[in-house]
Scaffold this active site. Sequence first.
Site, short mmCIF file in Angstrom:
data_model
loop_
_atom_site.label_atom_id
_atom_site.label_comp_id
_atom_site.label_asym_id
_atom_site.label_seq_id
_atom_site.Cartn_x
_atom_site.Cartn_y
_atom_site.Cartn_z
CD GLU A 69 2.89 -6.80 8.15
OE1 GLU A 69 2.37 -5.73 8.53
OE2 GLU A 69 2.31 -7.89 8.22
N PRO A 70 7.92 -3.57 6.32
CG PRO A 70 10.06 -3.70 5.41
CD PRO A 70 9.03 -4.51 6.12
N GLY A 71 7.11 -0.47 4.83
CA GLY A 71 6.60 0.20 3.64
C GLY A 71 7.43 1.44 3.38
NE ARG A 72 6.30 6.68 7.02
CZ ARG A 72 5.39 7.53 6.55
NH1 ARG A 72 5.74 8.45 5.68
NH2 ARG A 72 4.12 7.46 6.93
N GLY A 115 6.66 0.76 10.16
CA GLY A 115 7.02 1.90 11.00
C GLY A 115 8.48 2.28 10.90
CE LYS A 167 -1.06 1.37 4.81
NZ LYS A 167 -0.40 0.41 5.73
CG ASP A 197 -10.96 21.92 -3.70
OD1 ASP A 197 -11.10 23.04 -3.15
OD2 ASP A 197 -11.17 20.85 -3.12
CG HIS A 234 2.02 -1.02 11.66
ND1 HIS A 234 2.55 0.20 12.01
CD2 HIS A 234 2.27 -1.17 10.34
CE1 HIS A 234 3.10 0.75 10.94
NE2 HIS A 234 2.95 -0.05 9.92
C1 LIG Z 1 0.70 0.38 6.34
C2 LIG Z 1 1.12 -0.91 6.91
C3 LIG Z 1 2.47 -1.27 6.89
C4 LIG Z 1 3.58 -0.36 6.42
O1 LIG Z 1 3.84 0.64 7.35
P1 LIG Z 1 5.10 1.63 7.20
O2 LIG Z 1 4.99 2.52 8.37
O3 LIG Z 1 4.96 2.32 5.90
O4 LIG Z 1 6.32 0.79 7.26
C5 LIG Z 1 2.80 -2.51 7.38
N1 LIG Z 1 1.86 -3.36 7.85
C6 LIG Z 1 0.56 -3.04 7.87
C7 LIG Z 1 -0.42 -4.02 8.38
C8 LIG Z 1 0.14 -1.80 7.42
O5 LIG Z 1 -1.16 -1.48 7.46
#
Ligand SMILES: *Cc1c(COP(=O)(O)O)cnc(C)c1O
Length: 409
Positions: A284-287, A250, A80, A357, A209
């Site tokens: 689960e790293p995203g950022r 996170g 995401k 807008d 998380h």
């Molecule tokens: C959004 C999300 C992440 C990613 O979080 P970051 O702060 O971007 O690393 C990981 N796990 C779950 C379940 C999330 O909803």
Amino acid sequence: MVGSSPMQAVLVAPGVKGKQVLPYKRDALKEKHAIAGLMRSIAGSGVRSAFYVLDLARVVDLYMRWHRALPDVRAYYAVKCNPEPALLGALAALGAGFDCASRREIEAVLALGVEPGSIVYANPCKPEAHIEYAARVGVNLTTYDSEEEVAKVKRCHPNCELILRIKGPDNGDAKVDLGTKYGAHADEVVPLLRAAQRAGLGVAGVSFHIGSGGTRTDVYRGAIEAARAAFDAAATLGMPPMRVLDVGGGFMAGGTAFDEAAVVIRDALAEHFGDLPCVEVLGEPGRYFAETAFTLAARVIGKRTRGEVREYWIDDGLYGSLNCVLMDDYVPRPRPLATPRTGEEAYTSTVFGPTCDSLDTVVTGYRLPEMSLGDWLVFDDMGAYSIGSGSHFNGFSMSDIATFLAYSS
Ligand SMILES: *Cc1c(COP(=O)(O)O)cnc(C)c1O
């Protein structure tokens, strides 16, 4: 990993292979400025609207850094955060798994040849049709934090294993405190384990998380301790031993926050899970992977001069990828792509997005040199919660923003 080096593996990865990858020289002292040369050449090649550059070498560096700091924690990239296929493909080639939250995210990852076993369906509340899809394609691990979800998963995907999502310690400092929406409270853990037990669904482990975009790293410690308590509760209930600990996301790439978090996690794992060496730990790293790997260039498409004040319109805005200003507390600090001229004057400026807008305002009271139509503004660190959450409002579509792949050396 395919190929003799991580970068080679990335270059032949699905989502990357066959696409042009542009080289540029990274400058250790002025990293943010090094990319400007490449962006100028892209802009000079006839591109006329907002574009991104994704630095694949940066993704490789971040992956290696993760691997060094947390060698026993497999990264499952949270799609995401930024679903760009080249980013997904690169991470898959490096050995990452994926955190998917919906049917489309699972489809995008499977399309790159990723094994369903490398996917965690990490959305605690899922639509039935999406769970049935997961069952069809063999994604057999999902999170839950309510009794209703147990019954639903049992109905739609009886072979699925569960991961109990618990709420970590409060983390009000995070940009996005996910604990207000997700995660079992301490007194809910046993009833939720019992619900899975009654339904005959296995609980493979525990996830949490700590919240996204925070600077506190000590919260991982309390969350890992709480996870251990849930492991023990399951054992007390006579459930089969849990084998998965998911420390969530996170993580931040900038500064020392990541290395600090890694130390806290390693210590807490030794303290609370040292006697359970067979537990598989994942994150689960995203950022962490996306934020700093993407740079945006937006084009000045309109201008108005009101006395000393300059007002500009650019072709991306708060309904596009700069939605992160509203949704993710991104602080825009655009700078002109053109090389500054000596003695150049700065003006108090407003920068608007392209929609009609008035909310679509990127910065106000911001100092910029005089810009003209066709000039470009550069936004750093634009990879997180930007491209994936833009809209089509007013007919300005995210899909009109191209992503160029680059490789810095
Ligand atoms: C959004 C999300 C992440 C990613 O979080 P970051 O702060 O971007 O690393 C990981 N796990 C779950 C379940 C999330 O909803």
